[in-house]
Design a protein around this motif. Structure first.
Motif, short mmCIF file in Angstrom:
data_model
loop_
_atom_site.label_atom_id
_atom_site.label_comp_id
_atom_site.label_asym_id
_atom_site.label_seq_id
_atom_site.Cartn_x
_atom_site.Cartn_y
_atom_site.Cartn_z
N UNK A 92 0.76 -1.23 -0.03
CA UNK A 92 -0.12 -0.22 -0.01
C UNK A 92 0.71 1.26 0.01
N UNK A 93 0.50 2.18 -0.68
CA UNK A 93 1.21 3.59 -0.89
C UNK A 93 0.27 4.55 0.01
N UNK A 94 0.73 5.02 1.02
CA UNK A 94 -0.03 5.98 1.91
C UNK A 94 0.38 7.32 1.90
N UNK A 117 1.59 3.13 -10.41
CA UNK A 117 1.42 2.73 -9.31
C UNK A 117 0.10 3.35 -8.27
N UNK A 118 -0.69 4.22 -9.15
CA UNK A 118 -1.73 5.02 -8.62
C UNK A 118 -2.76 4.03 -7.76
N UNK A 119 -2.82 2.78 -8.27
CA UNK A 119 -4.12 1.83 -7.67
C UNK A 119 -3.78 1.49 -6.37
N UNK A 120 -2.48 1.53 -6.04
CA UNK A 120 -2.04 1.16 -4.61
C UNK A 120 -2.00 2.31 -3.72
N UNK A 121 -2.76 3.54 -3.96
CA UNK A 121 -2.63 4.52 -3.25
C UNK A 121 -3.98 4.56 -2.13
#
Length: 389
Positions: A92-94, A117-121
């Motif tokens: 997850x990118x937080x 990588x936006x879907x991990x945000x």
């Protein structure tokens, strides 16, 4: 004879196949359809992601869908649900954002989208206005962990509101680690120029960047920087990658302890943010935590990138994430990004999952007072001119 013909007709009717086109067939078809629908949907109501019509990909959710959650649903949306929804490859990118910084969030998201990588945000909203705005435009990618903060005070560097925002960071990260996910944290006054995941070499517990402006050799050590003569180091808490390991969890727990040991009302502690506590936690756990300092050429501080043109030219092509720090003030940060062609929102907003944002900003109190003074002075001057002979 008539009786025999009647018996033959009844046998023909009983042997005739049931047609789905007659009334009985249609009723049977409707009954079977209803049975299948109930059998599929009822178990889903126990799922934590039943809020969403499609849990396989967040990009498939349309903001205009009539089946989206209501405001009360987003208030009940949990970190567990949100992390499960956005996580890809157990990562997850937080970021943590208050409402005034939504334009910077959008700018950061554009740069992440360019690296796919936006879907991990996952946006940790620090106020309800941010929670509703992000989920309105990008359903499922924002969560609020109570209590909500005052959106106007939380973004002013050095204020208690800013300290309250940043001091919650290690607990958020620890909670995500304990859910079993790796997590990357970023401040939103950052821009990605390349994919940072390519630089997360090895299997260390934690990766971080230096906040110093002193130039390091390209082959510098990746160990925790040594303490200075004043007993401090300047590792930046603005960009951290943590694997879901016992070492990373230990570091986050120690970071929380260091913050709690020096609350805001301790006037002897100079702490406009949570970074000093992070540095203390790193040194106190260095024998238990496998830590890795990322290369300065790829992850420079703002004080180096924006103030040393010679170094920038010498390391051109190596820069991965640029941090717009070493400058205080919302407008000043934005102008600096604009001056260096890193303010992407004006021309590339549609590259962000949030698209074009219409944001209401409360007027700056100082600016309003100054404007009132100007108006009063103008009226006074007009009055003097009218009294002249």
């Amino acid at each position: 004879m008539a009786q025999l013909q009647q018996q033959q007709q009844q046998r023909l009717i009983s042997n005739r196949p049931i047609s789905l086109l007659n009334r009985n067939g249609l009723l049977l078809l409707l009954f079977l359809t209803l049975f299948v629908i109930l059998g599929v949907l009822l178990p889903l109501t126990k799922s934590p992601l039943f809020l969403f019509p499609n849990t396989t990909s967040s990009s498939s959710i349309s903001p205009s869908s009539s089946s989206l959650p209501s405001i009360s649903d987003w208030r009940d949306y949990s970190l567990d649900q949100a992390a499960k929804f956005v996580a890809k490859n157990e990562t997850v990118i937080v970021c943590a954002v208050s409402y005034p910084f939504l334009p910077f969030l959008n700018n950061w998201l554009i740069s992440i989208s360019r690296q796919k990588h936006q879907e991990k945000v996952l946006v940790i909203a620090e106020d309800y206005a941010t929670l509703y705005k992000v989920n309105e435009k990008w359903p499922g990618h924002a969560v609020l962990i109570p209590p909500a903060l005052d959106p106007q005070s939380a973004h002013k560097f050095g204020s208690q509101g800013f300290y309250n925002l940043t001091s919650r960071r290690p607990q958020h990260l620890l909670n995500i680690l304990e859910l079993g996910y790796n997590v990357m944290y970023n401040d939103v006054d950052m821009v990605w120029l390349q994919d940072p995941f390519d630089y997360l070499q090895g299997s260390h517990d934690v990766y971080f960047m230096d906040d110093m402006i002193a130039i390091k050799p390209l082959n510098h050590s990746h160990d925790i920087p040594p303490l200075s003569r004043t007993g401090v180091t300047y590792v930046c808490s603005c960009m951290i990658f943590l694997r879901s390991t016992d070492g990373a969890k230990l570091l986050m727990k120690k970071w929380v302890e260091e913050i709690q040991a020096q609350p805001w009302n301790n006037t002897e502690a100079k702490k406009p943010h949570d970074q000093p506590a992070f540095n203390r936690a790193l040194h106190k756990t260095k024998n238990q935590v496998d830590a890795y300092l990322l290369p300065q050429s790829a992850f420079p501080s703002g004080g180096l990138y924006f103030k040393n043109e010679t170094w920038v030219n010498e390391t051109m092509g190596k820069h991965v994430i640029v941090h717009n720090n070493y400058i205080i003030g919302y407008d000043k940060k934005m102008k600096r990004f604009q001056d260096y062609h890193l303010w992407l929102v004006d021309d590339h907003a549609l590259e962000s999952p949030l698209g074009i944002l219409k944001i209401y900003q409360e007027p700056n109190t100082t600016e309003v007072k100054n404007q009132r003074k100007i108006v009063r002075k103008q009226r006074k001057n007009r009055g003097k001119k009218q009294r002249l002979p």
